[in-house]
Design a protein around this motif. Structure first.
Motif, short mmCIF file in Angstrom:
data_model
loop_
_atom_site.label_atom_id
_atom_site.label_comp_id
_atom_site.label_asym_id
_atom_site.label_seq_id
_atom_site.Cartn_x
_atom_site.Cartn_y
_atom_site.Cartn_z
N ARG A 27 0.81 -1.06 -0.12
CA ARG A 27 0.21 -0.34 -0.14
C ARG A 27 0.94 1.15 0.23
O ARG A 27 1.24 1.19 1.00
CB ARG A 27 -1.06 -0.09 1.25
CG ARG A 27 -1.95 -0.91 1.30
CD ARG A 27 -2.60 -1.26 2.54
NE ARG A 27 -4.42 -1.89 2.04
CZ ARG A 27 -4.12 -3.13 2.49
NH1 ARG A 27 -2.72 -3.74 3.39
NH2 ARG A 27 -4.71 -4.14 2.78
N GLU A 28 0.42 2.29 -0.19
CA GLU A 28 1.20 3.13 -1.30
C GLU A 28 0.61 4.02 -2.16
O GLU A 28 -0.46 4.21 -2.98
CB GLU A 28 3.08 3.10 -1.61
CG GLU A 28 4.01 4.06 -1.97
CD GLU A 28 5.49 4.22 -2.09
OE1 GLU A 28 5.50 4.76 -2.48
OE2 GLU A 28 5.24 2.79 -2.57
N LYS A 29 0.68 5.43 -1.55
CA LYS A 29 -0.02 6.74 -1.90
C LYS A 29 0.71 6.24 -3.27
O LYS A 29 1.51 6.31 -4.33
CB LYS A 29 0.68 7.84 -1.44
CG LYS A 29 -0.30 9.29 -2.26
CD LYS A 29 -0.18 10.75 -1.63
CE LYS A 29 -0.92 11.19 -1.93
NZ LYS A 29 -1.19 12.64 -0.99
N PHE A 30 -0.89 6.72 -4.44
CA PHE A 30 -0.22 7.29 -6.31
C PHE A 30 -0.11 5.02 -6.80
O PHE A 30 0.17 5.35 -8.12
CB PHE A 30 0.35 7.60 -6.22
CG PHE A 30 0.41 9.08 -6.69
CD1 PHE A 30 -1.24 9.23 -6.03
CD2 PHE A 30 1.30 9.68 -5.01
CE1 PHE A 30 -0.74 11.35 -5.27
CE2 PHE A 30 1.54 11.15 -5.07
CZ PHE A 30 -0.72 11.64 -4.87
N LYS A 31 0.21 4.39 -5.61
CA LYS A 31 0.01 2.99 -5.76
C LYS A 31 -0.98 2.19 -6.22
O LYS A 31 -1.24 1.33 -5.01
CB LYS A 31 1.21 2.15 -5.90
CG LYS A 31 2.91 2.94 -6.25
CD LYS A 31 4.04 2.19 -6.03
CE LYS A 31 5.03 2.86 -7.01
NZ LYS A 31 6.20 1.94 -6.03
N PRO A 32 -2.32 2.33 -6.67
CA PRO A 32 -3.77 1.45 -5.98
C PRO A 32 -3.72 0.01 -6.18
O PRO A 32 -3.84 -0.95 -5.30
CB PRO A 32 -5.14 2.21 -6.58
CG PRO A 32 -4.06 2.42 -8.31
CD PRO A 32 -2.63 2.90 -7.72
N LEU A 33 -2.28 0.01 -7.54
CA LEU A 33 -2.22 -2.32 -7.60
C LEU A 33 -0.69 -2.56 -6.79
O LEU A 33 -0.33 -3.01 -7.90
CB LEU A 33 -3.01 -2.34 -9.42
CG LEU A 33 -4.11 -1.84 -8.72
CD1 LEU A 33 -4.00 -2.32 -10.74
CD2 LEU A 33 -5.42 -2.92 -8.57
N GLY A 34 -0.43 -2.63 -5.56
CA GLY A 34 0.77 -2.70 -5.04
C GLY A 34 1.23 -4.16 -5.70
O GLY A 34 2.69 -4.08 -5.69
N GLY A 35 0.28 -5.14 -5.32
CA GLY A 35 0.27 -6.40 -5.56
C GLY A 35 0.86 -7.18 -3.46
O GLY A 35 1.21 -6.60 -2.70
N PRO A 36 0.97 -7.87 -3.52
CA PRO A 36 1.27 -8.86 -2.53
C PRO A 36 2.34 -8.22 -2.88
O PRO A 36 3.33 -9.09 -2.90
CB PRO A 36 0.63 -10.30 -2.86
CG PRO A 36 0.64 -10.60 -4.41
CD PRO A 36 0.87 -9.22 -5.14
N ASP A 37 3.26 -8.27 -1.39
CA ASP A 37 4.55 -8.39 -1.00
C ASP A 37 4.18 -9.35 0.47
O ASP A 37 5.54 -8.40 1.40
CB ASP A 37 4.46 -7.15 -0.73
CG ASP A 37 4.23 -6.11 0.64
OD1 ASP A 37 3.41 -6.85 0.78
OD2 ASP A 37 5.10 -4.79 0.38
N GLY A 38 4.33 -10.28 0.70
CA GLY A 38 4.28 -11.21 2.55
C GLY A 38 5.69 -11.71 2.26
O GLY A 38 5.73 -12.84 0.90
N GLY A 39 6.63 -11.46 2.77
CA GLY A 39 7.88 -12.61 3.24
C GLY A 39 7.93 -13.66 3.36
O GLY A 39 6.67 -14.01 4.04
N ASN A 40 8.55 -14.41 3.91
CA ASN A 40 8.36 -16.10 3.87
C ASN A 40 9.11 -16.30 5.04
O ASN A 40 9.56 -15.42 5.67
CB ASN A 40 9.26 -16.88 3.23
CG ASN A 40 9.21 -16.78 1.48
OD1 ASN A 40 7.82 -17.00 1.28
ND2 ASN A 40 9.72 -16.51 0.10
N GLY A 41 8.73 -17.16 5.54
CA GLY A 41 9.18 -17.67 7.32
C GLY A 41 10.02 -18.51 7.25
O GLY A 41 10.54 -18.70 6.55
N GLY A 42 10.71 -17.89 8.21
CA GLY A 42 12.69 -18.29 8.15
C GLY A 42 12.27 -19.94 8.90
O GLY A 42 11.20 -20.08 9.51
N ASN A 43 12.85 -20.46 8.37
CA ASN A 43 13.14 -21.97 8.91
C ASN A 43 13.85 -21.91 10.28
O ASN A 43 14.27 -21.53 10.85
CB ASN A 43 13.94 -22.72 8.27
CG ASN A 43 14.12 -23.46 6.86
OD1 ASN A 43 12.51 -23.05 6.57
ND2 ASN A 43 14.33 -22.28 5.49
N GLY A 44 13.14 -23.23 10.75
CA GLY A 44 13.61 -23.67 12.48
C GLY A 44 14.96 -24.21 12.39
O GLY A 44 15.86 -24.68 11.46
#
Length: 481
Positions: A27-44
């Motif tokens: 989510r950013e101003k003037f970028k309505p379609l920013g897209g998914p940006d979720g990162g991966n979890g770390g390995n145990g």
């Protein structure tokens, strides 16, 4: 306070859990379609057992049997992956054997730096950025991290020595190793003075070898009498076994020949868990305490009988040091011959085991506890179940798509599964509803799935319509009820 020797310990290990993936939309101003940006979890983190020559006992594990590696961190937005959990290294003595609680041999740890993965950490879950596709451009879910492996293991220390001294209690084993090496074991004139193994390093010319003085052996030790198996496990690695016979004993019914026969009987009954057979190990007989006149006469009487059995015989005295030099060089020769006969260690090679063409990676079996039900077993389906957030309909729909692509639905149909029958995968049981072949799935809002709309929960659209009716009243043409 004297140090305590522990050669057996039960440990409870837990590897680190994997971190959850992150479901985030940029989510950013003037970028309505920013897209998914979720990162991966770390390995145990993993739990490793590492051989350390500076460790000589399992005492630390006796008092602190529980160990847990670090868990992975959760992924974050802006494509930030979580940190991996810290690997936990547990240092064990050279010669440690790793067993399951049922006695299955898992690893034989010998040599400095040898490592064994005792518990493997869980994988981190993928974030929604890694799950995006042409059909699912902005996933409203992420995968959960896998729990780390938890195991209960048995550690046993089996001495790494070239020469093992066997004999009845108070036969003079501790005295012998004390005069041949720099070892300083406890020596007294009562049985079972030696309660723990003692190792000594002996030099004979250019040869250097180790000798183990272990607790005394009595008849029935192979069935656990006396110190029993606590003694016998320490001679499994020895290249040569030395019978130390007390020629000056005053116990009735004891003589060198009967002592050797009793010792051989117990060795024959013992089955080493590391493989091999103790009957194949070279033997040497040491007639001890010949500085006593009666003992010297007895040694002369039995020498011929022992040599007739093919056993090398040495008459020694730890008090006067008689015969010790000849014994030391004879043992060095046997040890060097044994080392020369051992095959050269092969370099470690990478072993590739390709998956069979007809291996689907899972099996389908009738559920023995649920009539008409089925159980799906397999590494991938069970891992996918652990990674799914069942509180998110879109995540459940994604799981159904993965199982369908793997062929689980076709396999269930071939085994006679009907819609609505219970199917168990891992720890989850659900009612099977097969997908319609050839029909495209129309994705709805984030976090939802059209195939799961009959779950009885009020959707966002229904809540919005109810608010409109409360505010504006019903539309014209309705009865208002």
């Amino acid at each position: 306070m004297a140090s305590r020797f522990v050669d057996r310990a039960v440990i409870h290990l837990a590897a680190g859990d994997g971190g959850n993936g992150c479901a985030s939309v940029h989510r950013e101003k003037f970028k309505p379609l920013g897209g998914p940006d979720g990162g991966n979890g770390g390995n145990g983190g993993d739990v490793l057992l590492v051989v350390d020559r500076g460790v000589h006992t399992l005492l630390d594990f006796h008092f602190r049997p529980h160990a847990k590696a670090g868990s992975g961190k959760m992924g974050q937005g802006s494509h930030r992956s979580g940190a991996n959990g810290e690997t936990l290294e547990l240092h064990v003595p050279d010669g440690t054997v790793v067993l399951t609680e049922d006695g299955e041999l898992l690893a034989d740890l010998t040599g400095e730096g040898t490592t064994f993965v005792a518990a493997r950490g869980g994988r981190g879950g993928l974030g929604n950025a890694a799950l995006a596709s042409k059909a699912r451009k902005a996933p409203g879910f992420a995968l959960l991290g896998e729990p780390g492996e938890a195991r209960d293991l048995v550690l046993e220390l089996r001495s790494v020595a070239d020469v093992g001294l066997v004999g009845f209690p108070s036969a003079g084993k501790s005295s012998l190793i004390s005069v041949l090496s720099a070892a300083k074991p406890k020596i007294a004139d009562y049985p079972f003075t030696t309660l723990v193994p003692n190792l000594g390093v002996i030099t004979a010319g250019d040869s250097v070898f180790t000798m183990a003085d272990v607790p005394g052996l009595i008849p029935g030790a192979s069935q656990g009498k006396g110190l029993g198996l606590d003694f016998l496990r320490h001679i499994e690695r020895c290249a040569v076994l030395v019978h130390v016979v007390d020629c000056a004993t005053f116990e009735p019914g004891r003589d060198p020949l009967s002592d050797v026969d009793a010792l051989e009987e117990e060795l024959a009954r013992y089955t080493p868990s590391l493989g091999g057979d103790l009957a194949d190990r070279p033997r040497v007989v040491v007639l001890n305490k010949v500085d006593v006149p009666d003992a010297a006469d007895l040694a002369d009487l039995v020498r011929a009988d022992l040599e007739a059995r093919g056993l090398p015989v040495f008459a020694v005295s730890t008090a006067s040091r008689q015969g010790l030099r000849e014994l030391t060089f004879a043992l060095a020769e046997i040890v060097e011959r044994h080392r020369a006969e051992q095959p050269a260690p092969e370099p470690q090679r990478v072993v590739v085991r390709p998956q069979a063409v007809d291996d689907s990676g899972f099996t389908v079996e009738p559920d023995p506890e649920e009539p008409g039900g089925f159980v799906v077993r397999g590494e991938r389906p069970e891992r996918w179940i652990r990674q799914t957030n069942f509180g998110n309909d879109e995540a459940v729909g994604y799981l159904a798509d993965r199982l369908n692509r793997l062929g689980v639905e076709d396999a269930l149909a071939k085994h006679g599964a009907v819609p609505g029958c219970p199917v168990t995968i891992g720890d989850v049981t659900f009612d099977w509803q097969p997908s319609t072949p050839g029909v495209a799935v129309h994705l709805t809002g984030r976090g939802t799935d059209v195939r799961l709309e009959d779950h009885g929960r009020v959707s966002a659209a229904e809540r919005k319509e109810a608010r409109r009716i409360r505010r504006d009243g019903p539309d014209e043409g309705t009865d208002g009820e």
